[in-house]
Structure formats: C-alpha cells, structure tokens
Design a protein around this motif. Sequence first.
Motif, short mmCIF file in Angstrom:
data_model
loop_
_atom_site.label_atom_id
_atom_site.label_comp_id
_atom_site.label_asym_id
_atom_site.label_seq_id
_atom_site.Cartn_x
_atom_site.Cartn_y
_atom_site.Cartn_z
N UNK A 225 -8.91 11.06 5.64
CA UNK A 225 -8.22 9.76 5.76
C UNK A 225 -9.02 8.70 5.01
N UNK A 226 -8.38 7.97 4.14
CA UNK A 226 -9.01 6.82 3.47
C UNK A 226 -7.91 5.79 3.20
N UNK A 227 -8.07 4.62 3.81
CA UNK A 227 -7.04 3.57 3.66
C UNK A 227 -7.68 2.31 3.09
N UNK A 228 -6.87 1.43 2.46
CA UNK A 228 -7.42 0.14 2.03
C UNK A 228 -8.01 -0.60 3.23
N UNK A 229 -9.02 -1.45 2.98
CA UNK A 229 -9.75 -2.11 4.10
C UNK A 229 -8.87 -3.06 4.91
N UNK A 230 -8.04 -3.84 4.21
CA UNK A 230 -7.25 -4.87 4.89
C UNK A 230 -5.97 -4.27 5.48
N UNK B 270 0.85 -1.19 0.00
CA UNK B 270 0.00 0.00 0.00
C UNK B 270 0.88 1.24 0.00
N UNK B 271 0.53 2.19 -0.86
CA UNK B 271 1.25 3.47 -0.87
C UNK B 271 0.31 4.49 -0.23
N UNK B 272 0.83 5.27 0.71
CA UNK B 272 -0.02 6.28 1.36
C UNK B 272 0.65 7.65 1.27
N UNK B 273 0.23 8.47 0.30
CA UNK B 273 0.75 9.83 0.25
C UNK B 273 0.12 10.68 1.35
N UNK B 274 0.95 11.52 1.97
CA UNK B 274 0.41 12.55 2.88
C UNK B 274 0.06 13.73 1.98
N UNK B 275 -1.25 14.06 1.94
CA UNK B 275 -1.72 15.15 1.08
C UNK B 275 -1.20 16.47 1.65
N UNK B 276 -0.90 17.35 0.73
CA UNK B 276 -1.04 17.16 -0.67
C UNK B 276 0.26 16.80 -1.36
N UNK B 277 1.42 17.23 -0.83
CA UNK B 277 2.66 17.06 -1.59
C UNK B 277 3.01 15.60 -1.86
N UNK C 247 2.51 -1.47 -9.93
CA UNK C 247 1.17 -1.05 -10.35
C UNK C 247 0.04 -1.71 -9.57
N UNK C 248 0.31 -2.85 -8.91
CA UNK C 248 -0.78 -3.53 -8.19
C UNK C 248 -0.96 -2.97 -6.78
N UNK C 249 -0.10 -2.05 -6.36
CA UNK C 249 -0.23 -1.51 -5.00
C UNK C 249 -1.54 -0.75 -4.86
N UNK C 250 -2.15 -0.85 -3.68
CA UNK C 250 -3.33 -0.04 -3.37
C UNK C 250 -2.83 1.34 -2.87
N UNK C 251 -3.67 2.35 -3.03
CA UNK C 251 -3.25 3.70 -2.60
C UNK C 251 -4.25 4.24 -1.58
N UNK C 252 -3.76 4.51 -0.37
CA UNK C 252 -4.57 5.19 0.65
C UNK C 252 -4.19 6.66 0.67
N UNK C 253 -4.93 7.47 1.40
CA UNK C 253 -4.60 8.89 1.49
C UNK C 253 -4.76 9.37 2.93
N UNK C 254 -3.81 10.16 3.39
CA UNK C 254 -3.97 10.87 4.67
C UNK C 254 -3.78 12.35 4.38
N UNK D 89 3.91 1.94 2.45
CA UNK D 89 4.99 2.92 2.27
C UNK D 89 4.30 4.29 2.30
N UNK D 90 4.56 5.04 3.38
CA UNK D 90 4.02 6.40 3.50
C UNK D 90 4.96 7.33 2.76
N UNK D 91 4.41 8.20 1.89
CA UNK D 91 5.30 9.06 1.10
C UNK D 91 4.97 10.53 1.27
#
Length: 209
Positions: free
Chosen positions: A116-121, A73-80, A93-100, A128-130
């Motif tokens: 905040x929206x993250x994948x369910x599992x 899972x890739x989780x970008x910290x919005x917005x940058x 490409x198969x990674x799920x993307x959450x957002x904080x 990887x938080x970016x």
Amino acid sequence: MAKVYVFDHPLIQHKLSYIRNEQTGTKEFRELTNEIAGLMAFEITRELPLQEVKVQTPVAEATCKTIAGKKLGIVPILRAGLGMVDGMLELIPAAKVGHVGLYRDPETLKPVEYYVKLPKDTSEREFIVVDPMLATGGSAIEAINVMKKRGAVNIKLMCLVAAPEGVELMKEAHPDVDIYLAALDEKLNEKGYIVPGLGDAGDRLFGTK
Ligand code: PRP
Ligand code: URA
C-alpha cells in the motif's frame, strides 16, 4: 446509497467487445484497456468544478474556464488495475497515483494485501480506484477499507466489467462510493469468474497465463 453508472458510449462498448474476445492478444488487450480507461475517465470527470480565468487571445480578452484546482488521485488495485492508469493519466496528467496491492487467493477467493502506498494528503484528495474486474467484490471492498483507514474520504470505483454479486456487496460495504462500469455482466461462475466477462484480466494484460 451508492449509485452505479454503466457507460454505454459506443466507443467504450466497441472496444470492450474486442477485449472480451479470447483471440485478442496481450499487446492489443493492453492498448484497448488503456483506451477504455481514458474514455471512462473523460465521463467520470464530467462534474469537476470549473473556475473562470481571463485569457488574452490575439484578438481580445476572453473569459474562459479551467479546472478549479481539484486534487485527484488514481489508485490502481495491483496488478490488473495498472493496465488502466496510463490511459487515465493522458487525460488527467496532474493526478497523483497511489497503489494498493492485493491478490485473490485462488482457494478462498479472499483478497490478500501485499502493498500500500498512497499520496500523503489522503483526506483532501478525490480518489478514483481502478481495477478492470469487480467479481466477488472482495478486492475492491478491501482496497477501499485500506484507503479509508489511511484517511481517504472521497472515493469513486471504476471497473471495466462487474458481476451483480460484487456490485451488491460493494454497495453494502461502501454506500458512499459510487461505481462506474463499462459493463454489468450476468453472474459469477463457480470459480468466481465473471460470466461472460473477459477471463483473467491480469494474466491477459501481462501475458502470464
Ligand atoms: C483480479 C482482478 C481484481 C480481482 C477481482 O485480480 O484484477 O483485483 O481479481 O476479484 P474479486 O472482486 O473477486 O476480488 P487478481 O486477484 O487475479 O490479481 P492480479 O490483478 O494480480 O492478477
Ligand atoms: N478476476 C479476473 O481477472 N477475472 C474475473 O472474471 C474474476 C476475477
């Protein structure tokens, strides 16, 4: 204790020098940020487990290797952080993307959460938080707090440029989260900007200065 890795690959260092330059415009800044994120993703995924598979080539059967079904899972910290996602998805490409969604209050420098929206599992994924910038560390620490509250247990933090102050606070707050950087800079200035840094990453990515 959390480990800190600085990726010194020449391509990463070369591209980073261009985005640090105040003369670099939005289009190039955006392209280079994604390129650096992709190169960092290449390094950060080096330890992914592999499994053996049989492949019939035009000549013979071969024993080959594929990635062993790891859920990423890739989780970008919005917005940058958004500016790093496409470059990473090109490689994984198969990674799920959450957002904080957090922004740093310009007066207090404290992070304020707005989305905040993250994948369910959550508990089964390697996240990887970016975020391009790790300055005081407040935003990354809070984003990871939010993710842990929702069940995330396996987290890495990937940033382009960090200040030593932010790295130290991150290590104290989240000793289980390793930190991956393209550069560890000198210090923070009195406004909480990284020195020499690259300025305001969100504004430079989205042209909102
Ligand atoms: C920037 C940056 C980080 C944060 C780093 O975001 O992208 O998220 O500051 O600073 P810290 O380590 O001191 O918390 P900003 O708050 O400017 O929001 P933006 O991404 O929406 O521009
Ligand atoms: N956020 C940025 O975008 N840049 C800094 O130098 C510090 C925080």
